[in-house]
Design a protein around this motif. Structure first.
Motif, PDB file in Angstrom:
ATOM      1  N   LEU A  93       0.830  -1.206   0.000  1.00 20.14           N
ATOM      2  CA  LEU A  93       0.000   0.000   0.000  1.00 20.14           C
ATOM      3  C   LEU A  93       0.865   1.257   0.000  1.00 20.14           C
ATOM      4  N   LYS A  96       2.268   1.702  -3.518  1.00 19.01           N
ATOM      5  CA  LYS A  96       1.249   2.181  -4.462  1.00 19.01           C
ATOM      6  C   LYS A  96       0.925   3.649  -4.215  1.00 19.01           C
ATOM      7  N   ARG A  97       0.790   4.019  -2.923  1.00 15.77           N
ATOM      8  CA  ARG A  97       0.473   5.416  -2.603  1.00 15.77           C
ATOM      9  C   ARG A  97       1.574   6.355  -3.082  1.00 15.77           C
ATOM     10  N   ASN A 213     -11.722  -3.929  -8.767  1.00 13.79           N
ATOM     11  CA  ASN A 213     -11.222  -2.549  -8.735  1.00 13.79           C
ATOM     12  C   ASN A 213     -11.764  -1.764  -9.923  1.00 13.79           C
ATOM     13  N   TYR A 223     -12.267  -7.203  -0.750  1.00 11.13           N
ATOM     14  CA  TYR A 223     -10.828  -7.398  -0.973  1.00 11.13           C
ATOM     15  C   TYR A 223     -10.216  -8.281   0.123  1.00 11.13           C
ATOM     16  N   ALA A 249      -2.308  -5.596  -2.329  1.00 11.68           N
ATOM     17  CA  ALA A 249      -2.233  -4.136  -2.194  1.00 11.68           C
ATOM     18  C   ALA A 249      -2.373  -3.445  -3.538  1.00 11.68           C
ATOM     19  N   ILE A 252      -6.048  -2.779  -4.472  1.00  9.12           N
ATOM     20  CA  ILE A 252      -6.902  -1.956  -3.607  1.00  9.12           C
ATOM     21  C   ILE A 252      -7.144  -0.600  -4.279  1.00  9.12           C
ATOM     22  N   SER A 254      -7.512   3.208  -5.086  1.00  9.50           N
ATOM     23  CA  SER A 254      -6.915   4.423  -4.510  1.00  9.50           C
ATOM     24  C   SER A 254      -7.825   5.631  -4.693  1.00  9.50           C
ATOM     25  N   SER A 303     -10.276   6.899   0.353  1.00  9.05           N
ATOM     26  CA  SER A 303     -10.150   5.745  -0.527  1.00  9.05           C
ATOM     27  C   SER A 303      -9.965   4.486   0.316  1.00  9.05           C
ATOM     28  N   LEU A 305      -7.718   2.333  -0.061  1.00 10.17           N
ATOM     29  CA  LEU A 305      -6.279   2.239   0.205  1.00 10.17           C
ATOM     30  C   LEU A 305      -5.925   2.986   1.491  1.00 10.17           C
ATOM     31  N   HIS A 306      -6.408   4.221   1.614  1.00  9.33           N
ATOM     32  CA  HIS A 306      -6.100   5.032   2.786  1.00  9.33           C
ATOM     33  C   HIS A 306      -6.725   4.444   4.039  1.00  9.33           C
ATOM     34  N   GLU A 309      -4.772   1.205   5.037  1.00  7.51           N
ATOM     35  CA  GLU A 309      -3.439   1.530   5.542  1.00  7.51           C
ATOM     36  C   GLU A 309      -3.527   2.175   6.926  1.00  7.51           C
TER      37      GLU A 309
END
Length: 448
Positions: A93, A96-97, A213, A223, A249, A252, A254, A303, A305-306, A309
């Motif tokens: 993650l 990716k971020r 996604n 997920y 990850a 996921i 974003s 998101s 993702l956020h 994480e």
């Protein structure tokens, strides 16, 4: 009740990213200290009269049952092949971020940390092979090549506001690229015989996740559920199970369901509606409906993702990593082992971490700036870069992880672990001292 003002109260996207980085940076110091404490407990425990209890813990059976599927682990294997998947999920993650919106989002930003990370892996590997090439221990070349981001950032955090922001960001970006390269090393060089059927199943499951996604599925449960089966497939495929965390990850989303402007307008309306429910004629359920709508809006602007994480980072930092250290840092200390500190494995690992990392990172940065491939971060000097290059020799967590994959005999594994601890400790101490000498002195001006 006052409504949210677009121009004053709504934080910009850049401010959100910056605050997230600061929060992560501050936690790194505490996480590093926690890992040190649990590592010390492991070493003291395994060298105490209670050492049998330590080994009983490692070999305690753990069975995971799901319908007709049964997974048999020892506690040690469950930590290394199970819990560490979540650690690698966080690594994925972060990667990716940073690629999407962070310091790796453009070629100009990414050039210096990427070049430094590559050279910072070549240097330690080359030094290790200088001592072990042509022997059965040569397989351990991957042990000293990775940097422990929690420890390295933790050292910088202890130096306080003297550290330029550009230096912090450079080290964080370098360490994230370093993690990506370490994952590739594990996947390519430390993979056993492949089970093509399970590998094919993993590819199909991964395709389902990517399709989810693309279809706009934002449910974390989706997920997590499908990701579990991805882990099982990778576990039986011959590729190390932790790679499943990084692959998951990458799937996921974003993107958030609503942007900041839409969120602000929705909150404006809901705050006005909430103020109206203060009147006596409105029932408690009306107020709760508005509160739940506000909660949903707050979730929608983040998101997946956020949210993932942010949600699992504390568990990784303060539970999974300390347990990993407890399980893997237990080393039997005796005079014979101390005498073997000059063995090829010990020298290759310790010098690879301390000398190889700083040579590789600093030389790459100097050459990149000298030949105008990249520029130094703002307000950062070469002396400070050299201090960070030394800190990159802290390879504790990832080095211990790779050592468990690279070495098959207990003697080689214990020697590599001791060398990892020594090389990382020397790098941490030397890097801290150097940075204290070269960073700007704290301001002594009286406060007004």
């Amino acid at each position: 009740m006052k409504t949210v003002k677009n121009t004053k109260d709504a934080r910009s996207f850049t401010e959100v990213i910056q605050s997230t980085f600061q929060e992560f940076f501050q936690k790194s110091s505490a996480a590093g200290i926690t890992i040190i404490v649990f590592s010390a407990i492991a070493i003291l425990w395994v060298n105490s009269p209670l050492s049998d209890l330590y080994h009983d813990l490692l070999h305690q059976p753990i069975d995971v049952h799901l319908a007709t599927l049964t997974l048999d682990f020892t506690f040690e294997h469950f930590v290394n092949d199970g819990l560490m998947v979540i650690f690698f999920l966080v690594v994925g993650l972060e990667i990716k971020r940073e690629i999407l919106v962070g310091e790796l989002s453009s070629a100009r930003k990414a050039a210096l940390p990427m070049i430094a990370a590559v050279a910072g892996m070549i240097g330690p590997g080359a030094i290790y092979l200088m001592f072990n090439y042509g022997t059965d221990a040569a397989r351990g070349w991957g042990v000293p090549v990775a940097t422990d981001i929690a420890f390295a950032l933790g050292i910088l955090a202890l130096l306080g506001k003297r550290v330029p922001l550009g230096l912090k960001i450079f080290l964080a970006a370098l360490a994230i690229v370093d993690d990506l390269l370490a994952v590739l090393v594990i996947a390519i060089f430390y993979t056993s015989t492949l089970n093509m059927a399970m590998l094919g199943a993993a590819v199909i499951i991964l395709a389902i996740l990517f399709a989810g996604n693309r279809a706009g599925i934002q449910s974390i449960r989706f997920y997590g559920f499908v990701g579990f089966f991805l882990w099982v497939a990778v576990l039986f495929s011959g590729v190390h199970a932790t790679i499943a965390g990084v692959l998951l990850a990458l799937t996921i989303p974003s993107r958030s369901r609503i942007n900041v402007d839409a969120f602000t307008k929705r909150i404006d309306r809901l705050q006005t509606k909430l103020a109206q429910t203060d009147r006596p004629q409105h029932a408690e359920t009306d107020r709760l409906d508005v509160v739940h709508a506000i909660e949903d809006a707050c979730e929608s602007v983040q998101s997946p993702l956020h949210r993932i994480e942010h949600g699992i980072q504390p568990w990784v930092s303060f539970f999974i990593m300390p347990v990993f250290a407890l399980v893997n840092a237990g080393i039997h200390l005796n005079m014979t082992m101390v005498g073997h500190l000059t063995s090829p494995i010990a020298l290759g690992v310790a010098l690879g971490l301390f000398a190889g990392k700083q040579i590789g990172v600093f030389t790459a940065v100097w050459a990149s700036v000298r030949f105008k491939i990249a520029e130094l971060p703002e307000n950062v000097t070469f002396k400070q870069i050299y201090g960070v290059a030394i800190l990159c020799g802290i390879g504790f967590t990832m080095a211990l992880f790779v050592a468990n994959l690279a070495f098959t005999t207990p003697e080689q594994l214990d020697m590599s672990k001791l060398s990892i601890i020594l090389g990382s400790a020397i790098s941490a101490i030397a890097g801290s001292i150097w940075l204290r000498m070269t960073l700007p002195k704290p301001s002594t001006a009286p406060s007004r």
